[in-house]
Design a protein around this motif. Structure first.
Motif, PDB file in Angstrom:
ATOM      1  N   GLU A 107       0.826  -1.106   0.018  1.00  0.00           N
ATOM      2  CA  GLU A 107       0.065  -0.060   0.174  1.00  0.00           C
ATOM      3  C   GLU A 107       0.779   1.302  -0.108  1.00  0.00           C
ATOM      4  OE1 GLU A 107      -3.559  -1.856   2.421  1.00  0.00           O
ATOM      5  OE2 GLU A 107      -2.366  -0.123   3.419  1.00  0.00           O
ATOM      6  N   ILE A 108       0.325   2.305  -0.763  1.00  0.00           N
ATOM      7  CA  ILE A 108       0.953   3.567  -0.564  1.00  0.00           C
ATOM      8  C   ILE A 108       0.414   4.486  -0.095  1.00  0.00           C
ATOM      9  CG2 ILE A 108       2.344   5.145  -2.211  1.00  0.00           C
ATOM     10  CD1 ILE A 108       3.432   2.400  -2.559  1.00  0.00           C
ATOM     11  N   TRP A 109       0.891   5.313   0.992  1.00  0.00           N
ATOM     12  CA  TRP A 109       0.057   6.342   1.589  1.00  0.00           C
ATOM     13  C   TRP A 109       0.828   7.444   1.528  1.00  0.00           C
ATOM     14  CZ3 TRP A 109      -3.940   5.154   5.509  1.00  0.00           C
ATOM     15  CH2 TRP A 109      -4.343   3.984   5.607  1.00  0.00           C
ATOM     16  N   THR A 110       0.239   8.581   1.516  1.00  0.00           N
ATOM     17  CA  THR A 110       0.819  10.008   1.612  1.00  0.00           C
ATOM     18  C   THR A 110       1.265  10.365   3.109  1.00  0.00           C
ATOM     19  OG1 THR A 110      -1.386  10.998   2.123  1.00  0.00           O
ATOM     20  CG2 THR A 110      -1.003  10.402  -0.144  1.00  0.00           C
ATOM     21  N   LYS A 111       2.051  11.494   3.053  1.00  0.00           N
ATOM     22  CA  LYS A 111       2.276  11.808   4.563  1.00  0.00           C
ATOM     23  C   LYS A 111       1.087  12.219   5.323  1.00  0.00           C
ATOM     24  CE  LYS A 111       6.671  10.780   4.038  1.00  0.00           C
ATOM     25  NZ  LYS A 111       7.892  11.075   4.750  1.00  0.00           N
ATOM     26  N   GLU A 112      -0.100  12.653   4.741  1.00  0.00           N
ATOM     27  CA  GLU A 112      -1.164  13.042   5.327  1.00  0.00           C
ATOM     28  C   GLU A 112      -2.026  11.708   5.992  1.00  0.00           C
ATOM     29  OE1 GLU A 112      -0.126  14.380   2.656  1.00  0.00           O
ATOM     30  OE2 GLU A 112       0.910  15.824   3.813  1.00  0.00           O
ATOM     31  N   PRO A 133      18.638   6.364  -6.489  1.00  0.00           N
ATOM     32  CA  PRO A 133      17.333   7.262  -6.131  1.00  0.00           C
ATOM     33  C   PRO A 133      16.485   6.489  -5.015  1.00  0.00           C
ATOM     34  CG  PRO A 133      16.808   6.651  -8.081  1.00  0.00           C
ATOM     35  CD  PRO A 133      18.113   6.277  -7.869  1.00  0.00           C
ATOM     36  N   ASN A 134      15.748   7.261  -4.296  1.00  0.00           N
ATOM     37  CA  ASN A 134      14.862   6.572  -3.225  1.00  0.00           C
ATOM     38  C   ASN A 134      13.283   6.447  -3.763  1.00  0.00           C
ATOM     39  OD1 ASN A 134      13.494   9.196  -3.083  1.00  0.00           O
ATOM     40  ND2 ASN A 134      14.015   9.008  -0.736  1.00  0.00           N
ATOM     41  N   ASN A 135      13.423   6.264  -5.153  1.00  0.00           N
ATOM     42  CA  ASN A 135      11.785   6.389  -5.627  1.00  0.00           C
ATOM     43  C   ASN A 135      11.709   4.948  -6.038  1.00  0.00           C
ATOM     44  OD1 ASN A 135      13.817   7.691  -7.620  1.00  0.00           O
ATOM     45  ND2 ASN A 135      12.305   6.537  -8.984  1.00  0.00           N
ATOM     46  N   LEU A 136      12.842   4.111  -6.007  1.00  0.00           N
ATOM     47  CA  LEU A 136      12.883   2.659  -6.460  1.00  0.00           C
ATOM     48  C   LEU A 136      12.552   1.839  -5.032  1.00  0.00           C
ATOM     49  CD1 LEU A 136      15.677   2.334  -9.010  1.00  0.00           C
ATOM     50  CD2 LEU A 136      13.084   3.018  -9.301  1.00  0.00           C
ATOM     51  N   PHE A 137      11.708   0.884  -5.216  1.00  0.00           N
ATOM     52  CA  PHE A 137      11.704  -0.214  -4.043  1.00  0.00           C
ATOM     53  C   PHE A 137      11.617  -1.743  -4.852  1.00  0.00           C
ATOM     54  CE2 PHE A 137       7.394   0.917  -4.684  1.00  0.00           C
ATOM     55  CZ  PHE A 137       6.419  -0.217  -4.498  1.00  0.00           C
ATOM     56  N   ALA A 138      11.858  -2.709  -4.071  1.00  0.00           N
ATOM     57  CA  ALA A 138      11.976  -4.031  -4.752  1.00  0.00           C
ATOM     58  C   ALA A 138      11.154  -4.965  -3.734  1.00  0.00           C
ATOM     59  CB  ALA A 138      13.539  -4.556  -5.064  1.00  0.00           C
ATOM     60  N   LEU A 146      12.188 -11.682  -7.664  1.00  0.00           N
ATOM     61  CA  LEU A 146      12.284 -10.273  -7.347  1.00  0.00           C
ATOM     62  C   LEU A 146      11.453  -9.525  -8.468  1.00  0.00           C
ATOM     63  CD1 LEU A 146      14.225  -7.945  -6.487  1.00  0.00           C
ATOM     64  CD2 LEU A 146      15.652  -8.410  -8.358  1.00  0.00           C
ATOM     65  N   LYS A 147      10.940  -8.263  -7.922  1.00  0.00           N
ATOM     66  CA  LYS A 147      10.150  -7.292  -8.940  1.00  0.00           C
ATOM     67  C   LYS A 147      10.598  -5.859  -8.342  1.00  0.00           C
ATOM     68  CE  LYS A 147       6.144 -10.013  -9.598  1.00  0.00           C
ATOM     69  NZ  LYS A 147       6.690 -11.087  -8.810  1.00  0.00           N
ATOM     70  N   ILE A 148      11.110  -4.889  -9.366  1.00  0.00           N
ATOM     71  CA  ILE A 148      11.199  -3.663  -8.946  1.00  0.00           C
ATOM     72  C   ILE A 148      10.418  -2.521  -9.376  1.00  0.00           C
ATOM     73  CG2 ILE A 148      13.234  -1.717  -9.219  1.00  0.00           C
ATOM     74  CD1 ILE A 148      15.203  -4.109  -9.546  1.00  0.00           C
ATOM     75  N   TYR A 149       9.984  -1.668  -8.528  1.00  0.00           N
ATOM     76  CA  TYR A 149       8.939  -0.643  -8.850  1.00  0.00           C
ATOM     77  C   TYR A 149       9.581   0.967  -8.642  1.00  0.00           C
ATOM     78  CZ  TYR A 149       5.425  -4.270  -8.511  1.00  0.00           C
ATOM     79  OH  TYR A 149       4.783  -5.683  -8.859  1.00  0.00           O
ATOM     80  N   ASN A 150       9.101   1.536  -9.396  1.00  0.00           N
ATOM     81  CA  ASN A 150       9.245   3.114  -9.434  1.00  0.00           C
ATOM     82  C   ASN A 150       8.183   4.037  -8.835  1.00  0.00           C
ATOM     83  OD1 ASN A 150      10.217   5.775  -9.616  1.00  0.00           O
ATOM     84  ND2 ASN A 150      11.584   5.158 -11.714  1.00  0.00           N
ATOM     85  N   ILE A 151       8.317   4.379  -7.956  1.00  0.00           N
ATOM     86  CA  ILE A 151       7.190   5.095  -7.344  1.00  0.00           C
ATOM     87  C   ILE A 151       6.635   6.238  -7.997  1.00  0.00           C
ATOM     88  CG2 ILE A 151       8.306   6.545  -5.271  1.00  0.00           C
ATOM     89  CD1 ILE A 151       6.076   5.567  -3.410  1.00  0.00           C
ATOM     90  N   LYS A 152       7.664   7.171  -8.559  1.00  0.00           N
ATOM     91  CA  LYS A 152       7.391   8.107  -9.306  1.00  0.00           C
ATOM     92  C   LYS A 152       6.498   8.104 -10.448  1.00  0.00           C
ATOM     93  CE  LYS A 152      11.024   8.305 -13.038  1.00  0.00           C
ATOM     94  NZ  LYS A 152      12.302   9.047 -13.601  1.00  0.00           N
ATOM     95  N   TYR A 153       6.402   6.957 -10.903  1.00  0.00           N
ATOM     96  CA  TYR A 153       5.150   6.486 -11.966  1.00  0.00           C
ATOM     97  C   TYR A 153       3.768   6.456 -11.214  1.00  0.00           C
ATOM     98  CZ  TYR A 153       9.215   5.558 -15.015  1.00  0.00           C
ATOM     99  OH  TYR A 153      10.315   5.488 -15.532  1.00  0.00           O
ATOM    100  N   LEU A 154       3.708   6.761 -10.136  1.00  0.00           N
ATOM    101  CA  LEU A 154       2.258   6.478  -9.405  1.00  0.00           C
ATOM    102  C   LEU A 154       1.562   7.849  -9.473  1.00  0.00           C
ATOM    103  CD1 LEU A 154       0.428   4.916  -7.457  1.00  0.00           C
ATOM    104  CD2 LEU A 154       1.512   5.923  -5.552  1.00  0.00           C
ATOM    105  N   THR A 155       0.618   7.599 -10.029  1.00  0.00           N
ATOM    106  CA  THR A 155      -0.454   8.977 -10.350  1.00  0.00           C
ATOM    107  C   THR A 155      -1.760   8.626  -9.956  1.00  0.00           C
ATOM    108  OG1 THR A 155      -0.824   8.373 -12.426  1.00  0.00           O
ATOM    109  CG2 THR A 155       1.027   9.964 -12.402  1.00  0.00           C
ATOM    110  N   LEU A 161       0.608   0.371  -9.951  1.00  0.00           N
ATOM    111  CA  LEU A 161       1.980   0.433 -10.330  1.00  0.00           C
ATOM    112  C   LEU A 161       2.357  -0.762 -11.077  1.00  0.00           C
ATOM    113  CD1 LEU A 161       4.128   1.902  -7.445  1.00  0.00           C
ATOM    114  CD2 LEU A 161       4.134   2.753  -9.610  1.00  0.00           C
ATOM    115  N   ILE A 162       3.001  -0.712 -12.057  1.00  0.00           N
ATOM    116  CA  ILE A 162       3.409  -1.806 -12.823  1.00  0.00           C
ATOM    117  C   ILE A 162       4.971  -1.928 -12.564  1.00  0.00           C
ATOM    118  CG2 ILE A 162       3.875  -2.514 -15.484  1.00  0.00           C
ATOM    119  CD1 ILE A 162       1.565  -1.193 -16.214  1.00  0.00           C
ATOM    120  N   PRO A 163       5.583  -3.103 -12.373  1.00  0.00           N
ATOM    121  CA  PRO A 163       7.023  -3.266 -12.281  1.00  0.00           C
ATOM    122  C   PRO A 163       7.854  -2.797 -13.392  1.00  0.00           C
ATOM    123  CG  PRO A 163       6.120  -5.345 -12.649  1.00  0.00           C
ATOM    124  CD  PRO A 163       4.851  -4.367 -12.444  1.00  0.00           C
ATOM    125  N   ILE A 164       8.790  -2.078 -13.075  1.00  0.00           N
ATOM    126  CA  ILE A 164       9.872  -1.694 -14.069  1.00  0.00           C
ATOM    127  C   ILE A 164      10.957  -2.885 -14.424  1.00  0.00           C
ATOM    128  CG2 ILE A 164       9.711   0.650 -13.681  1.00  0.00           C
ATOM    129  CD1 ILE A 164      12.498   0.407 -12.320  1.00  0.00           C
TER     130      ILE A 164
END
Length: 374
Positions: A107-112, A133-138, A146-155, A161-164
């Protein structure tokens, strides 16, 4: 009042919900924060909440977040990231988001504290976040490679999110039996290199910038550049990368207290190649030891060798590599150190050049779950 303020170089979170401060000068352990939430709840993570490093963000396994101010001793509850009481594995922090990992979803949560995305999986065992950069997580787990995601593609328009990058398993063995997958530890190494360890005593390195493109789901897929099965090791539980004195080291901790130390060559981290197994010219040395007295060693293929040793260290839960910033502890400050937490309730600190003999071995009374270093 200022004389009463203690700023410890190392803080430990425990399974009883207590934060402990470690004074390395006399190996003293102090309970800094008592049972502020619930004594039966593990502390998942400790972060610095500000750049001055005098406020600690405490994340509990049930998803509650607190801040602790070292100067004023104030404790504040700032929110909850797990309102549905899921079984959490980890919570990672991004500049704009919290990445909440449970056994079956991310789950992706905002700081709020507003949930904006949910990605469903099966059997997640571990998650890791890139620092630069810290926008990648695996993520990875049992039969979940193993799957890697880029959180900057989240809109808001694209909340799923689709794994990169997705790891591709090795070919079947010589008996045409499928290689099982169980990722237990993940470590980002360089801008495009990532390493994993597995429950089947394997350590693998991937290049997630290799141009192997799967048109069906717009995902990069490739097999590992390096795949090693460590003889004599047990199931790996954690993995750490270190770069020191022009050496590139991957250190894996197993569930019987073993440490596999793999020394990699420079070209194996920056070059591109084909998947390989031992023997390999990309590996300088492989060592397997336990904290204790070295009792035997033997050579394996291509002048690589494995150390075997007996020791008292049990299941390793966390490994950190750092320069400890402590004005009162000069001999540690000047050297690269390896900090290890284990289920036998010990914090062990070793010089990287002599890992088998800890320079600090501190009993914590509670099982440590995470570590924070000033």
């Amino acid at each position: 009042m200022a004389q009463d303020i203690k700023l410890f170089p190392v803080y430990i979170g425990t399974d009883t919900g207590i934060i402990k401060g470690i004074n390395l000068k006399d190996n003293n352990v102090e309970n800094i924060v008592g049972q502020i939430h619930n004594k039966s709840i593990n502390i998942l993570k400790l972060f610095w909440a500000n750049k001055q490093k005098n406020k600690i963000l405490v994340i509990y396994k049930d998803g509650y977040l607190y801040t602790y101010d070292e100067l004023s001793k104030n404790i504040k509850n700032i929110g909850n990231l797990n309102p549905h009481n899921k079984e959490l594995i980890s919570i990672n922090r991004h500049e704009k988001f919290y990445i909440v990992c449970s056994v079956h979803d991310i789950e992706i949560w905002t700081k709020e504290f507003v949930k904006i995305a949910n990605i469903t999986f099966k059997n997640i065992s571990c998650i890791s976040q890139s620092h630069q950069p810290n926008n990648l997580f695996a993520i990875g787990g049992k039969e979940n490679d193993l799957k890697i995601y880029n959180i900057k593609y989240l809109t808001m328009k694209e909340p799923n999110l689709i794994p990169i990058f997705e790891a591709k398993n090795l070919p079947n063995d010589n008996l045409d039996v499928r290689i099982p997958v169980w990722v237990t530890g993940i470590e980002f190494i360089t801008s495009f290199k990532i390493a994993i360890c597995t429950a089947f005593r394997q350590i693998r390195i991937y290049d997630y910038n290799r141009p192997t493109f799967d048109k069906s789901n717009r995902t990069l897929r490739s097999r590992p550049l390096i795949s090693i099965e460590i003889p004599g090791a047990n199931s790996f539980s954690t993995l750490k990368y270190m770069h020191i004195h022009h050496k590139h080291l991957l250190i894996g901790g197993d569930n019987e207290g073993g440490l596999a130390i793999i020394e990699l060559k420079e070209e194996s981290l920056h070059g591109r190649g084909t998947p390989i197994k031992i023997p390999s010219n990309n590996i300088d040395k492989i060592s397997l030891l336990k904290v204790g007295k070295m009792i035997n060693h033997k050579f394996i293929a291509n002048k690589k060798y494995v150390h075997y040793a007996n020791g008292s260290l049990r299941f390793i839960t966390s490994i950190k590599a750092t320069l400890i910033n402590d004005e009162n502890e000069k001999q540690i400050k000047d050297n690269k150190n390896l900090l290890m937490l284990s289920l036998d309730r010990y914090l062990r600190i070793s010089d990287i050049n002599n890992i088998g003999t800890p320079i600090h071995q501190i009993f914590l009374k509670s099982i440590p779950t995470c570590i924070l270093i000033r």
